[in-house]
Design a protein around this motif. Structure first.
Motif, PDB file in Angstrom:
ATOM      1  N   VAL A 168       0.839  -1.207   0.000  1.00  0.00           N
ATOM      2  CA  VAL A 168       0.000   0.000   0.000  1.00  0.00           C
ATOM      3  C   VAL A 168       0.872   1.254   0.000  1.00  0.00           C
ATOM      4  CG1 VAL A 168      -1.677   1.336   1.336  1.00  0.00           C
ATOM      5  CG2 VAL A 168      -1.938  -1.144   1.121  1.00  0.00           C
ATOM      6  N   LEU A 169       1.926   1.247   0.788  1.00  0.00           N
ATOM      7  CA  LEU A 169       2.798   2.421   0.848  1.00  0.00           C
ATOM      8  C   LEU A 169       3.592   2.597  -0.441  1.00  0.00           C
ATOM      9  CD1 LEU A 169       4.083   2.312   4.531  1.00  0.00           C
ATOM     10  CD2 LEU A 169       2.127   3.522   3.562  1.00  0.00           C
ATOM     11  N   GLY A 170       3.889   1.493  -1.107  1.00  0.00           N
ATOM     12  CA  GLY A 170       4.503   1.607  -2.430  1.00  0.00           C
ATOM     13  C   GLY A 170       3.564   2.296  -3.399  1.00  0.00           C
ATOM     14  N   LEU A 171       2.277   1.955  -3.327  1.00  0.00           N
ATOM     15  CA  LEU A 171       1.270   2.609  -4.165  1.00  0.00           C
ATOM     16  C   LEU A 171       1.152   4.092  -3.805  1.00  0.00           C
ATOM     17  CD1 LEU A 171      -0.956   2.034  -6.323  1.00  0.00           C
ATOM     18  CD2 LEU A 171      -2.528   1.658  -4.402  1.00  0.00           C
ATOM     19  N   PHE A 172       1.125   4.385  -2.512  1.00  0.00           N
ATOM     20  CA  PHE A 172       1.077   5.777  -2.057  1.00  0.00           C
ATOM     21  C   PHE A 172       2.280   6.569  -2.567  1.00  0.00           C
ATOM     22  CE2 PHE A 172       3.011   8.593   1.140  1.00  0.00           C
ATOM     23  CZ  PHE A 172       2.075   9.621   1.170  1.00  0.00           C
ATOM     24  N   SER A 173       3.441   5.936  -2.589  1.00  0.00           N
ATOM     25  CA  SER A 173       4.675   6.627  -2.962  1.00  0.00           C
ATOM     26  C   SER A 173       4.679   7.104  -4.408  1.00  0.00           C
ATOM     27  CB  SER A 173       5.885   5.717  -2.719  1.00  0.00           C
ATOM     28  OG  SER A 173       6.005   5.389  -1.354  1.00  0.00           O
ATOM     29  N   VAL A 174       3.887   6.484  -5.274  1.00  0.00           N
ATOM     30  CA  VAL A 174       3.860   6.880  -6.687  1.00  0.00           C
ATOM     31  C   VAL A 174       3.470   8.349  -6.834  1.00  0.00           C
ATOM     32  CG1 VAL A 174       2.760   6.478  -8.925  1.00  0.00           C
ATOM     33  CG2 VAL A 174       3.394   4.531  -7.475  1.00  0.00           C
ATOM     34  N   GLY A 175       2.327   8.719  -6.268  1.00  0.00           N
ATOM     35  CA  GLY A 175       1.898  10.115  -6.335  1.00  0.00           C
ATOM     36  C   GLY A 175       2.725  11.017  -5.445  1.00  0.00           C
ATOM     37  N   PHE A 176       3.128  10.506  -4.300  1.00  0.00           N
ATOM     38  CA  PHE A 176       3.940  11.263  -3.341  1.00  0.00           C
ATOM     39  C   PHE A 176       5.249  11.712  -3.980  1.00  0.00           C
ATOM     40  CE2 PHE A 176       6.583  11.140   0.686  1.00  0.00           C
ATOM     41  CZ  PHE A 176       5.946  12.196   1.317  1.00  0.00           C
ATOM     42  N   THR A 190       2.833   1.816  11.751  1.00  0.00           N
ATOM     43  CA  THR A 190       3.717   2.492  12.699  1.00  0.00           C
ATOM     44  C   THR A 190       5.167   2.101  12.462  1.00  0.00           C
ATOM     45  OG1 THR A 190       1.951   2.563  14.351  1.00  0.00           O
ATOM     46  CG2 THR A 190       4.194   2.846  15.153  1.00  0.00           C
ATOM     47  N   GLY A 191       5.394   0.855  12.080  1.00  0.00           N
ATOM     48  CA  GLY A 191       6.751   0.401  11.805  1.00  0.00           C
ATOM     49  C   GLY A 191       7.378   1.059  10.594  1.00  0.00           C
ATOM     50  N   PHE A 192       6.564   1.572   9.686  1.00  0.00           N
ATOM     51  CA  PHE A 192       7.091   2.219   8.483  1.00  0.00           C
ATOM     52  C   PHE A 192       7.222   3.731   8.638  1.00  0.00           C
ATOM     53  CE2 PHE A 192       5.550  -1.755   6.777  1.00  0.00           C
ATOM     54  CZ  PHE A 192       6.409  -2.049   5.730  1.00  0.00           C
ATOM     55  N   ALA A 220      12.966  10.123  -4.996  1.00  0.00           N
ATOM     56  CA  ALA A 220      12.229   8.978  -5.537  1.00  0.00           C
ATOM     57  C   ALA A 220      12.961   7.666  -5.247  1.00  0.00           C
ATOM     58  CB  ALA A 220      12.034   9.151  -7.038  1.00  0.00           C
ATOM     59  N   ARG A 221      14.252   7.627  -5.549  1.00  0.00           N
ATOM     60  CA  ARG A 221      15.024   6.405  -5.324  1.00  0.00           C
ATOM     61  C   ARG A 221      14.997   6.004  -3.850  1.00  0.00           C
ATOM     62  NH1 ARG A 221      20.288   8.509  -8.629  1.00  0.00           N
ATOM     63  NH2 ARG A 221      19.540   8.168 -10.772  1.00  0.00           N
ATOM     64  N   ALA A 222      15.266   6.971  -2.971  1.00  0.00           N
ATOM     65  CA  ALA A 222      15.338   6.670  -1.545  1.00  0.00           C
ATOM     66  C   ALA A 222      13.993   6.191  -1.000  1.00  0.00           C
ATOM     67  CB  ALA A 222      15.804   7.906  -0.775  1.00  0.00           C
ATOM     68  N   THR A 223      12.907   6.792  -1.472  1.00  0.00           N
ATOM     69  CA  THR A 223      11.573   6.406  -0.992  1.00  0.00           C
ATOM     70  C   THR A 223      11.263   4.961  -1.346  1.00  0.00           C
ATOM     71  OG1 THR A 223      10.777   8.688  -1.240  1.00  0.00           O
ATOM     72  CG2 THR A 223       9.112   6.951  -1.078  1.00  0.00           C
ATOM     73  N   TYR A 224      11.472   4.588  -2.607  1.00  0.00           N
ATOM     74  CA  TYR A 224      11.157   3.221  -3.030  1.00  0.00           C
ATOM     75  C   TYR A 224      12.081   2.196  -2.383  1.00  0.00           C
ATOM     76  CZ  TYR A 224       8.013   5.128  -6.572  1.00  0.00           C
ATOM     77  OH  TYR A 224       6.976   5.771  -7.203  1.00  0.00           O
ATOM     78  N   ILE A 225      13.354   2.531  -2.233  1.00  0.00           N
ATOM     79  CA  ILE A 225      14.288   1.612  -1.577  1.00  0.00           C
ATOM     80  C   ILE A 225      13.878   1.397  -0.125  1.00  0.00           C
ATOM     81  CG2 ILE A 225      16.663   1.343  -0.738  1.00  0.00           C
ATOM     82  CD1 ILE A 225      17.590   2.794  -3.294  1.00  0.00           C
ATOM     83  N   ALA A 226      13.545   2.478   0.569  1.00  0.00           N
ATOM     84  CA  ALA A 226      13.196   2.383   1.983  1.00  0.00           C
ATOM     85  C   ALA A 226      11.946   1.529   2.193  1.00  0.00           C
ATOM     86  CB  ALA A 226      12.981   3.774   2.571  1.00  0.00           C
ATOM     87  N   VAL A 227      10.908   1.746   1.387  1.00  0.00           N
ATOM     88  CA  VAL A 227       9.673   0.980   1.533  1.00  0.00           C
ATOM     89  C   VAL A 227       9.924  -0.498   1.250  1.00  0.00           C
ATOM     90  CG1 VAL A 227       7.378   0.583   0.565  1.00  0.00           C
ATOM     91  CG2 VAL A 227       8.138   2.900   1.029  1.00  0.00           C
ATOM     92  N   THR A 228      10.671  -0.789   0.192  1.00  0.00           N
ATOM     93  CA  THR A 228      10.913  -2.178  -0.188  1.00  0.00           C
ATOM     94  C   THR A 228      11.733  -2.936   0.850  1.00  0.00           C
ATOM     95  OG1 THR A 228      10.831  -1.578  -2.534  1.00  0.00           O
ATOM     96  CG2 THR A 228      11.848  -3.686  -1.976  1.00  0.00           C
TER      97      THR A 228
END
Length: 497
Positions: free
Chosen positions: A63-71, A214-216, A237-245
């Motif tokens: 879900v957070l990966g999906l959120f990150s697209v627009g973010f 909460t953990g994320f 962008a790179r840091a956000t996707y790496i962190a979530v994954t």
């Protein structure tokens, strides 16, 4: 509040100090992997009674990966330490933006201060076991607060190096422990039961999901630090996707490994009986005592790293609001050499010190009433922020010409808003389960209602600014451009020749 412009050093933070991996270290340190694995996951099992914590982590990561697209799409157009606040102000209007700013300050302060409730008792217990010296938990917490107060006013890249060293150690020891637990399963059978998707439909899943969210919390701080990175358009962008994954896989893997070692039918009881010691107790029969000791030390440094990272997030929100005069302009003052938000940093330290004093005076249980209750309440606040920000992304791109494709500008953020909104609804509905209180307890509504009150206060403040301080109101969400706009408002009219 002063309407005079700040001197030059106040207008910006340190530029070009953070690269992709330094930024990843920052935001993953806030997520505190070892703290989540050893503390958050076990407490989640124990308090909610839900065995599907591992699949909840994986679902939330998706879900957070999906959120990150627009973010991330928004981050390419708006670079501002205010992050959520700024995006909502541009997408849904300035009054709602200020309401979100107040809510963000409440949520991130809750995350930061709540972590002291874990750090203090765990360090207290560790010191007693290693040295025989009994130090009260609150003294341990205040010692950490003092160190963070100093680091908070130093250069951001120096803090990044400290967090990087801690994070690498955390991830390494977590993976070692996971391997040990999976290779020593209960009943000699590796079970995948806690990863079954049907857990996402079970009773109490709302509590499990907000525990996972909460953990994320902290991964979204990539945009808070955007003004200080080398290439905001790419690095964020790179840091956000790496962190979530990375965090999603690590959390899901580690929570599942614990359930393998205890057996799926025993994980809830084991977590309730052993608490944060569970993971260490599960591996101790199979590894050298030094490996267990290193893990316990890294658990403590993980909490400290999270405290430091959230401290920086709050300080930068205060800086952004001070720079735009939404809050006192003194909050925008930075160090002349470090360009760190000095006043914002010291303000966050003062808030934490006062709240800690209140908990010490009340005699409340720091682990349950401060660490767990307050950090999950912080997670609830960030869930609200992400839900509203997703709507703001859709509104922002719908009203402007842009080169983003329809997936990034509309479909992904709209889907994220719907899913996050559904999780938010179920979470509030099941908040009593999350807190471990009776369904009739007023506490189940007290924490969510607190956020509503804070948001209403922010909305009222924005309307006051629109009526009485139009120069400040017009500059909301403009970041470094706010100063020049306020100058134009303040400039005296010239008489005709």
């Amino acid at each position: 509040m002063s309407s005079s412009p700040p001197d030059v050093v106040n207008a910006v933070l340190a530029r070009g100090k953070l690269g992709t991996f330094t930024l990843v270290f920052f935001v993953m340190a806030a997520a505190a992997p070892l703290t989540v694995v050893a503390g958050g996951a076990t407490t989640g099992f124990a308090v909610t009674g839900v065995t599907g914590i591992p699949v909840a982590y994986l679902a939330v990561a998706a879900v957070l990966g999906l959120f990150s697209v627009g973010f991330v799409a928004m981050s390419r157009r708006i670079v501002n330490a205010g992050a959520f606040y700024t995006y909502v102000a541009h997408g849904l209007g300035k009054p709602l933006g200020v309401a979100i700013a107040f809510l963000a300050l409440a949520a991130y302060n809750a995350m930061q201060v709540g972590l002291y409730g874990g750090f203090g008792p765990i360090l207290e217990s560790d010191l007693a076991a290693r040295t025989g010296i009994n130090v009260p938990w609150w003294l341990c917490a205040y010692a950490a607060l003092a160190v963070i107060a100093v680091l908070g006013v130093l250069r951001i890249d120096l803090n990044g190096k400290i967090l990087a060293a801690m994070l690498v150690g955390e991830i390494a020891i977590a993976l070692v422990y996971d391997a040990v637990m999976v290779t020593h399963p209960a009943g000699n059978t590796v079970s995948f039961d806690t990863l079954a998707p049907d857990h996402l439909l079970a009773a109490g899943i709302g509590a499990a999901l907000v525990t996972a969210i909460t953990g994320f919390v902290g991964f979204e701080a990539t945009t808070v630090l955007a003004e200080e990175v080398k290439d905001p358009r790419r690095t964020v962008a790179r840091a956000t996707y790496i962190a979530v994954t990375v965090t999603g896989v690590l959390y899901g893997l580690s929570a599942w490994a614990m359930s393998v070692a205890t057996g799926p039918d025993r994980i809830v009881n084991a977590a309730g009986e052993q608490g944060t010691d569970l993971m260490f107790n599960l591996v101790s029969p199979y590894v050298a005592s030094e490996i267990v000791s290193i893990g316990r030390i890294l658990f403590i440094t993980s909490l400290f790293a999270a405290l430091l990272s959230f401290h920086h997030t709050v300080a930068r929100y205060l800086f952004a609001l001070g720079r735009e005069r939404v809050l006192p302009s003194a909050l925008a003052r930075t160090g002349r050499r470090t360009l760190a938000p000095v006043v914002g940093s010291l303000t966050q330290t003062a808030i934490a010190a006062v709240v800690l004093a209140g908990y010490v005076w009340s005699g409340a249980d720091p682990i349950v009433n401060l660490f767990f209750w307050i950090t999950v309440t912080g997670g609830l606040g960030v869930l609200v922020l992400m839900t509203i920000t997703s709507v703001a992304v859709v509104a922002f791109f719908a009203r402007r010409r842009h080169d983003e494709n329809v997936w990034r500008a509309a479909i992904a953020p709209a889907m994220a808003a719907l899913v996050l909104g559904a999780i938010l609804f179920v979470t509030v509905q099941q908040f009593d389960t999350l807190l471990g209180v009776a369904p009739t307890s007023p506490l189940r509504w007290l924490f969510p209602a607190g956020y509503a009150a804070v948001a209403v206060l922010g909305l009222a403040w924005a309307l006051y600014l629109r009526r009485s301080r139009p120069d400040v109101y017009d500059a909301i969400g403009l970041g470094v451009e706010a100063e020049s706009l306020q100058h134009r408002h303040a400039a005296p009219a010239r008489l005709p020749a």
